[in-house]
Write an enzyme that holds these catalytic residues in place. Structure first.
Site, PDB file in Angstrom:
ATOM      1  N   LYS A   1      -6.304   2.698   6.816  1.00 52.23           N
ATOM      2  CA  LYS A   1      -5.332   1.840   6.148  1.00 52.23           C
ATOM      3  C   LYS A   1      -5.894   0.422   5.996  1.00 52.23           C
ATOM      4  O   LYS A   1      -6.560  -0.082   6.898  1.00 52.23           O
ATOM      5  CB  LYS A   1      -4.079   1.822   7.033  1.00 52.23           C
TER       6      LYS A   1
ATOM      7  N   LYS B   1      -0.476   0.191  19.066  1.00 55.87           N
ATOM      8  CA  LYS B   1      -0.709  -1.227  19.355  1.00 55.87           C
ATOM      9  C   LYS B   1      -0.960  -1.450  20.837  1.00 55.87           C
ATOM     10  O   LYS B   1      -1.829  -2.236  21.207  1.00 55.87           O
ATOM     11  CB  LYS B   1       0.498  -2.075  18.913  1.00 55.87           C
TER      12      LYS B   1
ATOM     13  N   LYS C   1      -4.512  -5.985   8.387  1.00 55.34           N
ATOM     14  CA  LYS C   1      -5.073  -7.271   8.808  1.00 55.34           C
ATOM     15  C   LYS C   1      -5.696  -7.178  10.196  1.00 55.34           C
ATOM     16  O   LYS C   1      -6.606  -7.912  10.509  1.00 55.34           O
ATOM     17  CB  LYS C   1      -4.031  -8.374   8.743  1.00 55.34           C
TER      18      LYS C   1
HETATM   19  P1  AMP Z   1       2.089  -5.276   8.243  1.00 51.64           P
HETATM   20  O1  AMP Z   1       1.023  -6.000   7.502  1.00 51.64           O
HETATM   21  O2  AMP Z   1       1.562  -4.093   8.983  1.00 51.64           O
HETATM   22  O3  AMP Z   1       2.975  -6.166   9.046  1.00 51.64           O
HETATM   23  O4  AMP Z   1       3.042  -4.628   7.142  1.00 51.64           O
HETATM   24  C1  AMP Z   1       3.912  -5.320   6.308  1.00 51.64           C
HETATM   25  C2  AMP Z   1       4.452  -4.383   5.244  1.00 51.64           C
HETATM   26  O5  AMP Z   1       3.414  -3.967   4.377  1.00 51.64           O
HETATM   27  C3  AMP Z   1       5.063  -3.098   5.805  1.00 51.64           C
HETATM   28  O6  AMP Z   1       6.165  -2.714   5.023  1.00 51.64           O
HETATM   29  C4  AMP Z   1       3.946  -2.100   5.687  1.00 51.64           C
HETATM   30  O7  AMP Z   1       4.403  -0.785   5.602  1.00 51.64           O
HETATM   31  C5  AMP Z   1       3.259  -2.548   4.410  1.00 51.64           C
HETATM   32  N1  AMP Z   1       1.819  -2.260   4.466  1.00 51.64           N
HETATM   33  C6  AMP Z   1       0.927  -2.786   5.351  1.00 51.64           C
HETATM   34  N2  AMP Z   1      -0.308  -2.319   5.124  1.00 51.64           N
HETATM   35  C7  AMP Z   1      -0.199  -1.464   4.078  1.00 51.64           C
HETATM   36  C8  AMP Z   1      -1.131  -0.646   3.380  1.00 51.64           C
HETATM   37  N3  AMP Z   1      -2.438  -0.622   3.682  1.00 51.64           N
HETATM   38  N4  AMP Z   1      -0.673   0.102   2.362  1.00 51.64           N
HETATM   39  C9  AMP Z   1       0.636   0.088   2.025  1.00 51.64           C
HETATM   40  N5  AMP Z   1       1.556  -0.653   2.650  1.00 51.64           N
HETATM   41  C10 AMP Z   1       1.164  -1.422   3.665  1.00 51.64           C
END
Ligand code: AMP
Ligand code: TRP
Length: 357
Positions: free
Chosen positions: A219, A129, A222
């Site tokens: 991955k 980040k 967002k």
């Molecule tokens: P974030 O959107 O990065 O804040 O992630 C929020 C939650 O969703 C966390 O537990 C991440 O590990 C999970 N997460 C985010 N993106 C993915 C993805 N592409 N596949 C699986 N889990 C995800």
């Protein structure tokens, strides 16, 4: 719903209290996406049946990067509404907003004083980040982000510490933060006496990493995905269907699982399997010889069937803000009871003078 643990009752030998689950998610998007749902949020819903559940919308984490205040406020409510709409039950699970419970920031300070500078600097998510934000855009808050996450979790250490696990459902990318949390818990316990349970990461297999529909090697995220590569939970049905039909597949026509040669199809198979509860070999057999078109069309329907009711319930919850705020106030009250008690112990162990009454 399981009773909040009562230390006296536990001491008396009635230790039938269920394990705890704690998890958090940032309110930094207008909608959660399919990766969040399969990688994390679906487990939240499932685990409330067998655990005493605490689920937190982590607005303090959100401000580690710049946020517009009005937007942050709206997204915090949208995040909470989606959790309820997905099936998190406010009667059984404690859903709350992190900034409503100031003990999170307080414990983070104390844990920060136990964290090595180099140790924090090794967090890969920080490195990723911060390299994107540049030196001037990288706040100290972003650096200490994992320490606040450790505080979130450890505040909800069950009583008694022994024999009651604390599980944390997250996606694969959070594994290192969970390791740090365990290290800090251990360090605190070693220095000040047994206080914190060592939490366990609960990382779903298979669905743990959902990739971008347009760039199947990356991955679904967002911050990094293009709008075409990401499926939002609150997306309208038309665009949702279109994105799946246009998802990058690979040359060839066979629907088979092959992470290296067929990353696109493999990702779609994972999504299908996780949403429908069908094994990947069964899906491969079902679509043998039928090509990508039918496969994608059916998958689109499965995704729509999952998300349409969630979208409708979310919009309804957002229509009645007062009700939503009441639910969150009730969650904050229940979370505070635990957090305040943990902090009393922590302050005493660390050597702070009690304030008296
Ligand atoms: P974030 O959107 O990065 O804040 O992630 C929020 C939650 O969703 C966390 O537990 C991440 O590990 C999970 N997460 C985010 N993106 C993915 C993805 N592409 N596949 C699986 N889990 C995800
Ligand atoms: N860092 C987590 C994420 O990006 C969010 C989070 C904050 C969290 N505090 C937490 C997750 C505590 C689990 C437990 O997904």
């Amino acid at each position: 719903m399981p009773e909040a643990p009562n230390p006296e009752a536990s001491d008396a030998g009635t230790t039938a209290a269920p394990p705890r689950v704690f998890s958090g998610i940032q309110p930094t998007a207008d909608s959660f996406h399919l990766g969040n749902y399969l990688g994390a949020l679906r487990q939240w819903v499932a685990m409330q049946d067998t655990h005493e559940a605490f689920y937190c919308v982590v607005d303090l984490h959100a401000i580690t990067v710049e946020q517009d205040p009005a937007q942050l406020r709206r997204r915090t409510k949208v995040a909470a509404a989606q959790l309820f709409a997905m099936g998190v039950d406010p009667a059984r699970a404690t859903v709350f907003v992190q900034s409503h419970v100031p003990e999170h920031a307080e414990l983070a300070w104390i844990l920060g004083c136990l964290t090595g500078f180099g140790e924090a600097g090794r967090m890969t998510q920080f490195k990723d980040k911060s390299s994107k934000q540049g030196t001037s855009g990288t706040s100290v808050g972003l650096f200490t982000y994992p320490i606040l996450q450790a505080a979130d979790i450890l505040l909800y250490t069950p009583e008694p510490v022994a024999g009651r696990p604390l599980r944390v459902p997250v996606g694969e990318d959070q594994r290192q933060h969970l390791e740090l949390t365990r290290t800090l818990a251990q360090r605190f316990n070693h220095r000040f006496g047994e206080t914190f349970v060592l939490p366990d990461a609960h990382i779903p297999e298979g669905a743990a990493k959902i990739t971008d529909l347009q760039e199947p090697a990356a991955k679904m995220s967002k911050s990094a995905s293009s709008p075409q590569g990401i499926i939002d939970v609150l997306e309208e049905p038309g665009p949702m269907r279109k994105k799946i039909m246009r998802a990058v597949t690979d040359t060839g026509t066979e629907v088979v699982y092959d992470e290296e040669k067929k990353a696109g199809v493999t990702n779609l198979l994972r999504i299908y399997s996780a949403l429908e509860g069908t094994s990947i070999p069964d899906l491969e057999a079902r679509y043998k010889g039928s090509g990508y078109g039918q496969f994608k069309k059916d998958l689109a329907q499965v995704v729509l069937d999952t998300f349409t009711p969630i979208r409708e319930r979310t919009l309804k919850l957002l229509d009645d803000e007062e009700h939503l705020e009441r639910l969150l106030a009730q969650g904050a009250g229940r979370a505070s009871e635990v957090a305040v008690r943990t902090m009393e112990t922590v302050r005493e162990r660390v050597g702070f003078v009690g304030r008296g009454r």
